[in-house]
Write an enzyme that holds these catalytic residues in place. Structure first.
Site, mmCIF file in Angstrom:
data_model
loop_
_atom_site.group_PDB
_atom_site.id
_atom_site.type_symbol
_atom_site.label_atom_id
_atom_site.label_comp_id
_atom_site.label_asym_id
_atom_site.label_seq_id
_atom_site.Cartn_x
_atom_site.Cartn_y
_atom_site.Cartn_z
ATOM 1 N N PHE A 88 4.948 5.540 -5.407
ATOM 2 C CA PHE A 88 5.187 5.611 -3.956
ATOM 3 C C PHE A 88 4.474 4.516 -3.226
ATOM 4 O O PHE A 88 4.795 4.261 -2.280
ATOM 5 C CB PHE A 88 4.443 6.855 -3.441
ATOM 6 C CG PHE A 88 3.143 7.009 -3.699
ATOM 7 C CD1 PHE A 88 2.380 6.618 -2.574
ATOM 8 C CD2 PHE A 88 2.383 7.619 -4.733
ATOM 9 C CE1 PHE A 88 0.830 6.718 -2.651
ATOM 10 C CE2 PHE A 88 1.186 7.789 -4.868
ATOM 11 C CZ PHE A 88 0.285 7.339 -3.629
ATOM 12 N N LYS A 144 14.821 4.680 -10.818
ATOM 13 C CA LYS A 144 14.311 6.161 -10.330
ATOM 14 C C LYS A 144 13.290 5.804 -9.533
ATOM 15 O O LYS A 144 12.135 5.583 -10.124
ATOM 16 C CB LYS A 144 13.893 6.907 -11.549
ATOM 17 C CG LYS A 144 14.223 8.406 -11.386
ATOM 18 C CD LYS A 144 13.096 8.743 -10.175
ATOM 19 C CE LYS A 144 11.393 8.831 -10.795
ATOM 20 N NZ LYS A 144 10.729 9.687 -9.907
ATOM 21 N N GLU A 164 9.808 10.014 -5.825
ATOM 22 C CA GLU A 164 10.515 11.017 -4.790
ATOM 23 C C GLU A 164 9.553 11.216 -3.715
ATOM 24 O O GLU A 164 10.155 11.933 -2.535
ATOM 25 C CB GLU A 164 10.543 12.423 -5.638
ATOM 26 C CG GLU A 164 9.368 13.130 -6.047
ATOM 27 C CD GLU A 164 8.590 12.499 -7.532
ATOM 28 O OE1 GLU A 164 7.896 13.304 -8.123
ATOM 29 O OE2 GLU A 164 9.212 11.392 -7.829
ATOM 30 N N ARG A 165 8.361 10.452 -3.384
ATOM 31 C CA ARG A 165 7.780 10.570 -2.278
ATOM 32 C C ARG A 165 8.017 9.543 -1.458
ATOM 33 O O ARG A 165 7.999 9.529 -0.225
ATOM 34 C CB ARG A 165 6.171 10.435 -2.648
ATOM 35 C CG ARG A 165 5.631 11.635 -3.354
ATOM 36 C CD ARG A 165 4.183 11.307 -3.997
ATOM 37 N NE ARG A 165 3.568 12.417 -4.412
ATOM 38 C CZ ARG A 165 2.483 12.673 -4.828
ATOM 39 N NH1 ARG A 165 1.495 11.418 -4.994
ATOM 40 N NH2 ARG A 165 2.044 13.519 -5.393
ATOM 41 N N SER A 191 0.560 6.139 -12.591
ATOM 42 C CA SER A 191 -0.725 6.513 -13.194
ATOM 43 C C SER A 191 -1.098 6.532 -14.565
ATOM 44 O O SER A 191 0.128 6.406 -15.357
ATOM 45 C CB SER A 191 -0.947 8.162 -12.814
ATOM 46 O OG SER A 191 -0.177 8.762 -13.489
ATOM 47 N N CYS A 250 -3.205 -0.399 -7.035
ATOM 48 C CA CYS A 250 -3.888 -0.642 -8.310
ATOM 49 C C CYS A 250 -4.654 -1.745 -8.273
ATOM 50 O O CYS A 250 -5.547 -1.955 -9.330
ATOM 51 C CB CYS A 250 -2.840 -0.908 -9.567
ATOM 52 S SG CYS A 250 -1.729 -2.034 -9.480
ATOM 53 N N GLU A 278 -10.119 6.770 -11.890
ATOM 54 C CA GLU A 278 -9.261 6.133 -10.750
ATOM 55 C C GLU A 278 -9.179 7.385 -9.816
ATOM 56 O O GLU A 278 -8.508 8.345 -10.268
ATOM 57 C CB GLU A 278 -7.968 5.662 -11.227
ATOM 58 C CG GLU A 278 -7.079 5.100 -10.185
ATOM 59 C CD GLU A 278 -5.825 4.391 -10.393
ATOM 60 O OE1 GLU A 278 -5.666 3.347 -9.859
ATOM 61 O OE2 GLU A 278 -5.074 5.300 -11.388
#
Length: 487
Positions: free
Chosen positions: A155, A179, A182-183, A232, A287, A386
């Site tokens: 996202f 893909k 979805e956020r 992540s 990141c 993180e």
């Protein structure tokens, strides 16, 4: 595309058509700054993945033989369309991701630069040759595409990360199934629509919205030859292991804990400015964000200057001028971050600046103010894990050797920066820092598209990184031809 009606359910893009998902399950897509619902995203099924992969597989039979210059011309047109829609794309990023407009505008530019790189496909796809490897024998190497490639994106960079992937993969002759998170699905649909407008044939680029079922569908599908992932650390490890077990080529970019080392000779004002921007830009949700500052020597004035600058940050909607610190992506993520703040206090770190107070002032969105912990020890949870939020840890070190040891002990190795004018210290940092992307007096040492984005340790799973020559090698396979001419 249907993205303006806040009750609309987004569609997948398969074989050149916008189609409904074969699942009735959907999720809301809210604006993190206002909680306004922008759209609903379908949680597609494995059946949707099968349709997209089938379309991509069929398209590959023609696309792989399309002349490389012709592929490049489509990317040149795509570059033009992205540039023409620069402001629109940036505003869309702000609305669904929440980041400040200036940062969103910069993200669009970085995405466009990825397309510029991919448009050099005729040069990038060149092979190599050597005559007379033996008497009257020559040898040549040619590059060929892999087939259908899957991309799973996060996202936090809804434009740049997809453009790390599909333009180069497609330029190399592959077809692609994307893909997106979805956020942040709206920007992904816009990217696909513009690529179609640029002249991409049906089936070359497809998009399937969803969550676990779509991810697993791509990881397990026998016709998907490679997977590119950014997300992540736990999910990256899962993606790498599952896809590799299924015989796929994988690049999985993971989490980070980026250390910025402030040496005794560092310019306080400049170092503070860089660190504030790095730590709190995009609400710390990137990141390459600075999440740990290692202060070398007695630099109390630096720590106080850092606190003062952070406390002056303007917090709010990314569309408002002067705003730097914007909301985190969802309430569930904010709740997780609050748990880290409580953990830091519990483990004995000094809470120098508490961002939780901003929650009372900005109640409409998922805001969290700038947070700074001082006197953090390297074995504390907030120093090791993180957090992906506007939470900054300050560690103390007596010298550069001790500071570099903190980096070595970290499980992550994405990026690190040193602030200094001392050539000897800078060289030692360059040689000994245990991370793949280093900065010298630079807040965000992210690479350009023609260099690989080269995280180390648990920040990356795989062998070939995204972008640059690594990206070309990842999306191609080599064929060697040895010819005898005195036959």
């Amino acid at each position: 595309m249907n993205v303006t009606n806040e009750t609309a359910v987004l569609k997948n893009y398969i074989n050149g058509d916008w189609v409904d998902a074969q699942s009735n399950e959907t999720l809301e897509v809210p604006n993190p700054a206002t909680n306004e619902v922008l759209a609903r995203v379908p949680i597609s099924s494995g059946a949707d993945v099968d349709l997209a992969v089938s379309a991509a597989k069929t398209a590959f039979e023609t696309w792989k033989n399309t002349p490389v210059p012709k592929r490049a011309r489509i990317l040149y047109k795509y570059h033009y369309l992205l540039t023409e829609n620069h402001e629109k794309l940036a505003r869309l990023i702000v609305e669904e991701n929440g980041k400040a407009y200036k940062e969103a505008y910069g993200e669009v530019q970085r995405g466009i630069e990825c397309v510029e790189f991919a448009a050099g496909a005729p040069t990038l796809m060149m092979g190599e040759s050597l005559s007379n490897i033996a008497e009257e024998i020559d040898s040549e190497m040619f590059r060929y595409p892999l087939g259908v490639v899957g991309g799973i994106t996060p996202f936090n960079f809804p434009m740049m990360v997809p453009l790390w992937m599909f333009p180069l993969a497609i330029a190399c002759g592959n077809t692609f199934v994307l893909k997106p998170s979805e956020r942040t699905p709206l920007l992904a649909n816009e990217l696909v629509a513009l690529f179609s407008e640029a002249g991409a044939p049906k089936g070359v680029l497809n998009i399937v919205h969803g969550a676990h079922d779509v991810v697993n569908g791509l990881l397990d599908h026998e016709d998907v030859k490679a997977i590119s992932f950014v997300g992540s650390q736990p999910v990256a490890k899962y993606v790498y292991e599952r896809a590799a077990a299924n015989g796929k080529r994988v690049q999985a970019l993971s989490g980070a804990k980026n250390h910025h080392i402030v040496m005794p000779d560092a310019d306080v004002a400049k170092a503070v400015t860089n660190i504030i921007s790095s730590a709190y830009g995009s609400a710390g949700q990137r990141c390459m964000a600075c999440s740990a500052v290692v202060v070398v020597g007695d630099r109390e004035e630096f720590v106080q200057a850092l606190k003062q600058k952070a406390s002056e940050l303007v917090i709010g909607n990314g569309l408002d001028d002067e705003v730097l610190l914007t909301p985190v992506i969802r309430e569930s993520h904010r709740a997780k971050v609050l748990g880290y703040i409580e953990k830091g206090v519990e483990e004995g770190a000094s809470l120098l600046l508490d961002g939780r107070s901003a929650m009372d002032e900005l109640k409409d969105g998922t805001f969290l103010g700038p947070t700074i912990f001082d006197h953090v020890e390297p074995d504390m949870t907030i120093a090791r894990e993180e957090i992906f939020a506007p939470v900054l840890s300050v560690l103390r070190a007596e010298n550069l050797d001790e500071a570099l040891e903190y980096l070595r002990k970290s499980r992550f190795g994405n990026g690190a920066t040193i602030y200094s004018k001392d050539a000897k210290a800078i060289r030692q940092f360059r040689e000994e820092a245990d991370a793949g992307m280093l900065g010298v007096n630079v807040g965000v040492p992210a690479t350009m598209a023609f260099f690989p984005f080269s995280g180390w340790k648990d920040s990356f799973y795989g062998d070939l990184h995204v972008n640059g020559k690594d990206g070309v090698n990842f999306y191609t396979r080599k064929k060697m031809i040895t010819t005898r001419f005195d036959y």
